[in-house]
Write a protein that holds these residues in place. Structure first.
Motif, PDB file in Angstrom:
ATOM      1  N   GLY A 240       0.848  -1.201   0.000  1.00  0.00           N
ATOM      2  CA  GLY A 240       0.000   0.000   0.000  1.00  0.00           C
ATOM      3  C   GLY A 240       0.873   1.236   0.000  1.00  0.00           C
ATOM      4  N   SER A 241       1.105   1.789   1.167  1.00  0.00           N
ATOM      5  CA  SER A 241       1.989   2.954   1.270  1.00  0.00           C
ATOM      6  C   SER A 241       2.454   3.049   2.708  1.00  0.00           C
ATOM      7  N   VAL A 242       3.609   3.669   2.893  1.00  0.00           N
ATOM      8  CA  VAL A 242       4.112   3.862   4.253  1.00  0.00           C
ATOM      9  C   VAL A 242       4.435   5.330   4.478  1.00  0.00           C
ATOM     10  N   GLY A 243       4.378   5.743   5.725  1.00  0.00           N
ATOM     11  CA  GLY A 243       4.639   7.137   6.063  1.00  0.00           C
ATOM     12  C   GLY A 243       3.669   7.575   7.134  1.00  0.00           C
ATOM     13  N   ASP A 244       4.245   8.096   8.212  1.00  0.00           N
ATOM     14  CA  ASP A 244       3.415   8.486   9.348  1.00  0.00           C
ATOM     15  C   ASP A 244       4.151   9.629  10.040  1.00  0.00           C
TER      16      ASP A 244
ATOM     17  N   PRO B 242       9.156   4.893   9.025  1.00  0.00           N
ATOM     18  CA  PRO B 242       8.330   3.995   8.192  1.00  0.00           C
ATOM     19  C   PRO B 242       8.876   3.782   6.777  1.00  0.00           C
ATOM     20  N   GLU B 243       9.389   4.881   6.144  1.00  0.00           N
ATOM     21  CA  GLU B 243       9.833   4.800   4.750  1.00  0.00           C
ATOM     22  C   GLU B 243      11.005   3.831   4.555  1.00  0.00           C
ATOM     23  N   GLN B 244      11.712   3.532   5.650  1.00  0.00           N
ATOM     24  CA  GLN B 244      12.850   2.616   5.538  1.00  0.00           C
ATOM     25  C   GLN B 244      12.412   1.214   5.117  1.00  0.00           C
ATOM     26  N   ALA B 245      11.136   0.916   5.345  1.00  0.00           N
ATOM     27  CA  ALA B 245      10.636  -0.418   5.010  1.00  0.00           C
ATOM     28  C   ALA B 245      10.819  -0.709   3.520  1.00  0.00           C
ATOM     29  N   ILE B 246      10.562   0.292   2.673  1.00  0.00           N
ATOM     30  CA  ILE B 246      10.664   0.058   1.222  1.00  0.00           C
ATOM     31  C   ILE B 246      12.117  -0.173   0.835  1.00  0.00           C
ATOM     32  N   LEU B 247      13.006   0.668   1.379  1.00  0.00           N
ATOM     33  CA  LEU B 247      14.425   0.501   1.057  1.00  0.00           C
ATOM     34  C   LEU B 247      14.913  -0.866   1.529  1.00  0.00           C
TER      35      LEU B 247
ATOM     36  N   TYR C 229       4.726  -4.512  -5.781  1.00  0.00           N
ATOM     37  CA  TYR C 229       3.830  -3.690  -6.589  1.00  0.00           C
ATOM     38  C   TYR C 229       3.160  -2.671  -5.691  1.00  0.00           C
ATOM     39  N   GLU C 230       3.257  -1.405  -6.090  1.00  0.00           N
ATOM     40  CA  GLU C 230       2.721  -0.346  -5.220  1.00  0.00           C
ATOM     41  C   GLU C 230       2.336   0.875  -6.040  1.00  0.00           C
ATOM     42  N   PRO C 231       1.364   1.643  -5.512  1.00  0.00           N
ATOM     43  CA  PRO C 231       1.081   2.929  -6.160  1.00  0.00           C
ATOM     44  C   PRO C 231       2.280   3.846  -5.940  1.00  0.00           C
ATOM     45  N   ILE C 232       2.464   4.853  -6.816  1.00  0.00           N
ATOM     46  CA  ILE C 232       3.647   5.705  -6.632  1.00  0.00           C
ATOM     47  C   ILE C 232       3.450   6.734  -5.532  1.00  0.00           C
ATOM     48  N   HIS C 233       2.197   6.944  -5.118  1.00  0.00           N
ATOM     49  CA  HIS C 233       1.959   7.975  -4.101  1.00  0.00           C
ATOM     50  C   HIS C 233       2.274   7.464  -2.704  1.00  0.00           C
ATOM     51  N   GLY C 234       2.234   8.387  -1.725  1.00  0.00           N
ATOM     52  CA  GLY C 234       2.515   8.030  -0.350  1.00  0.00           C
ATOM     53  C   GLY C 234       1.252   7.723   0.432  1.00  0.00           C
ATOM     54  N   SER C 235       1.339   7.877   1.751  1.00  0.00           N
ATOM     55  CA  SER C 235       0.258   7.429   2.632  1.00  0.00           C
ATOM     56  C   SER C 235      -0.851   8.471   2.791  1.00  0.00           C
ATOM     57  N   ALA C 236      -0.687   9.623   2.156  1.00  0.00           N
ATOM     58  CA  ALA C 236      -1.720  10.676   2.134  1.00  0.00           C
ATOM     59  C   ALA C 236      -2.417  10.854   3.474  1.00  0.00           C
ATOM     60  N   PRO C 237      -1.686  11.204   4.520  1.00  0.00           N
ATOM     61  CA  PRO C 237      -2.318  11.312   5.844  1.00  0.00           C
ATOM     62  C   PRO C 237      -3.470  12.313   5.881  1.00  0.00           C
ATOM     63  N   ASP C 238      -3.427  13.310   4.967  1.00  0.00           N
ATOM     64  CA  ASP C 238      -4.484  14.331   4.979  1.00  0.00           C
ATOM     65  C   ASP C 238      -5.868  13.777   4.645  1.00  0.00           C
ATOM     66  N   ILE C 239      -5.929  12.638   3.961  1.00  0.00           N
ATOM     67  CA  ILE C 239      -7.249  12.078   3.611  1.00  0.00           C
ATOM     68  C   ILE C 239      -7.439  10.661   4.158  1.00  0.00           C
ATOM     69  N   ALA C 240      -6.504  10.185   4.977  1.00  0.00           N
ATOM     70  CA  ALA C 240      -6.582   8.795   5.463  1.00  0.00           C
ATOM     71  C   ALA C 240      -7.834   8.567   6.304  1.00  0.00           C
TER      72      ALA C 240
ATOM     73  N   ALA D  74      -9.590   8.363  -0.762  1.00  0.00           N
ATOM     74  CA  ALA D  74      -8.424   8.039  -1.586  1.00  0.00           C
ATOM     75  C   ALA D  74      -8.829   7.307  -2.862  1.00  0.00           C
ATOM     76  N   ASN D  75      -8.109   7.588  -3.917  1.00  0.00           N
ATOM     77  CA  ASN D  75      -8.320   6.900  -5.189  1.00  0.00           C
ATOM     78  C   ASN D  75      -7.609   5.533  -5.119  1.00  0.00           C
ATOM     79  N   PRO D  76      -8.350   4.440  -5.250  1.00  0.00           N
ATOM     80  CA  PRO D  76      -7.699   3.123  -5.160  1.00  0.00           C
ATOM     81  C   PRO D  76      -7.165   2.617  -6.503  1.00  0.00           C
TER      82      PRO D  76
ATOM     83  N   ALA E 126     -12.201  12.188  -5.674  1.00  0.00           N
ATOM     84  CA  ALA E 126     -12.032  13.647  -5.635  1.00  0.00           C
ATOM     85  C   ALA E 126     -10.810  14.124  -6.422  1.00  0.00           C
ATOM     86  N   ASP E 127      -9.729  13.331  -6.411  1.00  0.00           N
ATOM     87  CA  ASP E 127      -8.497  13.768  -7.068  1.00  0.00           C
ATOM     88  C   ASP E 127      -8.617  13.815  -8.585  1.00  0.00           C
ATOM     89  N   ILE E 128      -9.568  13.084  -9.155  1.00  0.00           N
ATOM     90  CA  ILE E 128      -9.733  13.096 -10.617  1.00  0.00           C
ATOM     91  C   ILE E 128     -11.133  13.616 -10.996  1.00  0.00           C
TER      92      ILE E 128
HETATM   93  P1  NAD Z   1       1.532  11.684  -0.734  1.00  0.00           P
HETATM   94  O1  NAD Z   1       1.773  11.038  -2.028  1.00  0.00           O
HETATM   95  O2  NAD Z   1       1.130  10.799   0.394  1.00  0.00           O
HETATM   96  O3  NAD Z   1       0.395  12.807  -0.895  1.00  0.00           O
HETATM   97  C1  NAD Z   1       0.562  13.964  -1.737  1.00  0.00           C
HETATM   98  C2  NAD Z   1      -0.824  14.545  -2.067  1.00  0.00           C
HETATM   99  O4  NAD Z   1      -1.493  13.664  -2.966  1.00  0.00           O
HETATM  100  C3  NAD Z   1      -1.741  14.660  -0.836  1.00  0.00           C
HETATM  101  O5  NAD Z   1      -2.534  15.821  -0.980  1.00  0.00           O
HETATM  102  C4  NAD Z   1      -2.613  13.432  -0.912  1.00  0.00           C
HETATM  103  O6  NAD Z   1      -3.891  13.588  -0.326  1.00  0.00           O
HETATM  104  C5  NAD Z   1      -2.715  13.199  -2.409  1.00  0.00           C
HETATM  105  N1  NAD Z   1      -2.854  11.761  -2.726  1.00  0.00           N
HETATM  106  C6  NAD Z   1      -1.879  10.819  -2.622  1.00  0.00           C
HETATM  107  N2  NAD Z   1      -2.376   9.611  -2.953  1.00  0.00           N
HETATM  108  C7  NAD Z   1      -3.677   9.801  -3.270  1.00  0.00           C
HETATM  109  C8  NAD Z   1      -4.729   8.942  -3.677  1.00  0.00           C
HETATM  110  N3  NAD Z   1      -4.569   7.614  -3.848  1.00  0.00           N
HETATM  111  N4  NAD Z   1      -5.945   9.477  -3.907  1.00  0.00           N
HETATM  112  C9  NAD Z   1      -6.156  10.795  -3.764  1.00  0.00           C
HETATM  113  N5  NAD Z   1      -5.208  11.665  -3.375  1.00  0.00           N
HETATM  114  C10 NAD Z   1      -3.975  11.170  -3.132  1.00  0.00           C
HETATM  115  O7  NAD Z   1       2.841  12.498  -0.358  1.00  0.00           O
HETATM  116  P2  NAD Z   1       3.217  13.282   0.992  1.00  0.00           P
HETATM  117  O8  NAD Z   1       1.993  13.922   1.571  1.00  0.00           O
HETATM  118  O9  NAD Z   1       4.374  14.099   0.644  1.00  0.00           O
HETATM  119  O10 NAD Z   1       3.728  12.152   1.972  1.00  0.00           O
HETATM  120  C11 NAD Z   1       2.908  11.508   2.967  1.00  0.00           C
HETATM  121  C12 NAD Z   1       3.684  10.385   3.587  1.00  0.00           C
HETATM  122  O11 NAD Z   1       3.898   9.356   2.609  1.00  0.00           O
HETATM  123  C13 NAD Z   1       5.083  10.785   4.066  1.00  0.00           C
HETATM  124  O12 NAD Z   1       5.322  10.153   5.300  1.00  0.00           O
HETATM  125  C14 NAD Z   1       6.002  10.273   2.965  1.00  0.00           C
HETATM  126  O13 NAD Z   1       7.287  10.007   3.456  1.00  0.00           O
HETATM  127  C15 NAD Z   1       5.290   9.032   2.559  1.00  0.00           C
HETATM  128  N6  NAD Z   1       5.581   8.540   1.181  1.00  0.00           N
HETATM  129  C16 NAD Z   1       5.551   7.197   1.009  1.00  0.00           C
HETATM  130  C17 NAD Z   1       5.710   6.666  -0.263  1.00  0.00           C
HETATM  131  C18 NAD Z   1       5.592   5.185  -0.432  1.00  0.00           C
HETATM  132  O14 NAD Z   1       4.993   4.515   0.409  1.00  0.00           O
HETATM  133  N7  NAD Z   1       6.105   4.622  -1.522  1.00  0.00           N
HETATM  134  C19 NAD Z   1       5.908   7.514  -1.365  1.00  0.00           C
HETATM  135  C20 NAD Z   1       5.905   8.903  -1.156  1.00  0.00           C
HETATM  136  C21 NAD Z   1       5.723   9.401   0.125  1.00  0.00           C
END
Ligand code: NAD
Length: 359
Positions: free
Chosen positions: A73-77, A89-94, A278-289, A294-296, A335-337
């Protein structure tokens, strides 16, 4: 029927919500009789730290090693940012990349017709774009030795790094790229800086030698500065691009942002036996968790890559990709799209729509 042994590492933030939907999609295909599934879940990232005191707990690593593929999924807290670097948390991927020898990173950058408006470029430039960037992940200037910051005799400090690739490393990533091109439109562009850097002259030479083994693939070469320009000028000229770690880091982010939608972008990291993470390129998006926002689809498309690259199930991979295209064409949007006229849905409803589109 083959059984797919998959480790599901949901992680933090939106990780659990989005992987749940990707799992639902895999389960639907399994119900349809395309394969049997053996899914095992384990904690990773901040969740791993909270459960076992480490972002990559021993049990999680053992499960990842024993599985044929990993759905991540994603890591980051942010609440754990006070921890020392090795416990973040991010060290897990490395740690997973290193322990599993995941040297090939595959990042598709696809613009679905309905989402052309989301790009910062004009829709006619990007609409229909479908690029796969193959990036070497374990070598290059990011890992080369020696490196450091030293004091010169005149008192100045000097920083230095070492760009290095041996031909075995180049050939290994080259083969991944040629094989990937063979599954697509058979065009491969190798990106280097052979006019300036010896390391990448060797890169170019080895890619050219490899091309003899793949007579059906059209190989071209491009300098990285030109590639960065061409991605903005005419991205649809590219099919598969292959490059080293540093150039790939930059170009894959550039290409992904052309699509304008971070929630749509999948990735794969492979070893030499096609085992992959296999993972999405985005992070853990704490703002919408935890808000069903979140877009799956990036995670669902990552599951499609898993079926293609780790299990050789091309038809099942395409079934998922077509189902995603169908729900976008039906007008569903998280919402993101979101766009005018589209129907706003949450994480669960988007996942269910894809499941329904699978029939
Ligand atoms: P992020 O990718 O989590 O979020 C960036 C922006 O994109 C936020 O506004 C978020 O709400 C939005 N977003 C991300 N994924 C989305 C989705 N599936 N649907 C809708 N909106 C989405 O990046 P960030 O906020 O800079 O980082 C948050 C945490 O994630 C940090 O702890 C960071 O280190 C970690 N991180 C982890 C990975 C990974 O797991 N591979 C990659 C990048 C960042």
């Amino acid at each position: 029927m083959s059984t797919l042994n998959i480790a599901v590492l949901a992680g933090d933030g939106i990780g659990p919500e989005i992987t749940e939907q990707a799992v639902a999609v895999l389960e639907r295909l399994s119900e349809q009789g395309q394969f049997a599934l053996n899914l095992e879940h384990a904690a990773v990232g901040g969740a791993g730290y909270r459960a076992k005191g480490h972002p990559l707990p021993e049990g999680t690593l053992a499960l990842a090693k024993a599985s044929q593929a990993i759905l991540f999924g994603s890591v980051g807290d942010f609440s754990l940012d006070h921890l020392s670097r090795e416990l973040r948390p991010e060290q897990a991927i490395l740690g997973l990349r290193k322990a599993l020898g995941l040297f090939a990173n595959l990042r598709p950058a696809v613009v679905f017709p309905e989402l052309g408006h989301a790009s910062t470029l004009k829709p006619e430039i990007v609409s229909g774009m479908d690029i796969l960037i193959v990036r070497e992940l374990t070598g290059d200037i990011y890992f080369g030795q020696p490196r450091g910051i030293r004091r010169l005799e005149n008192g100045d400090r000097e920083g230095f790094d070492t760009m290095v690739y041996n031909e075995t490393e180049i050939r290994r990533i080259g083969r991944v790229a040629f094989e990937a091109a063979a599954k697509r439109s058979r065009r491969l562009c190798s990106v280097d800086k052979a006019n300036v850097l010896e390391t990448t002259q060797l890169w170019r030479d080895v890619m050219t030698e490899l091309a003899a083994d793949y007579p059906n693939i059209e190989l071209s070469h491009m300098y990285v500065d030109n590639a960065a320009m061409q991605l903005l000028k005419n991205p649809k000229q590219f099919d598969v691009m292959v490059t080293g770690n540093m150039f790939g880091d930059i170009l894959s982010d550039e290409a992904s942002m052309l699509t304008g939608s971070i929630g749509m972008l999948a990735s794969a990291s492979l070893d030499s036996n096609n085992k992959g993470l296999y993972e999405p390129i985005h992070g853990s998006a704490p703002d919408i968790a935890g808000q069903d926002k979140a877009n799956p689809l990036a995670t669902i498309l990552s599951a499609a890559m898993m079926l293609r690259y780790s299990f050789g199930l091309e038809a099942s991979a395409q079934a998922i990709e077509q189902a995603v295209s169908k729900v976008l064409a039906q007008g569903y949007a998280t919402a993101d799209i979101q766009r005018p006229g589209a129907q706003l849905v949450g994480t669960k409803a988007m996942g269910q729509a894809v499941v329904a589109a699978l029939g």
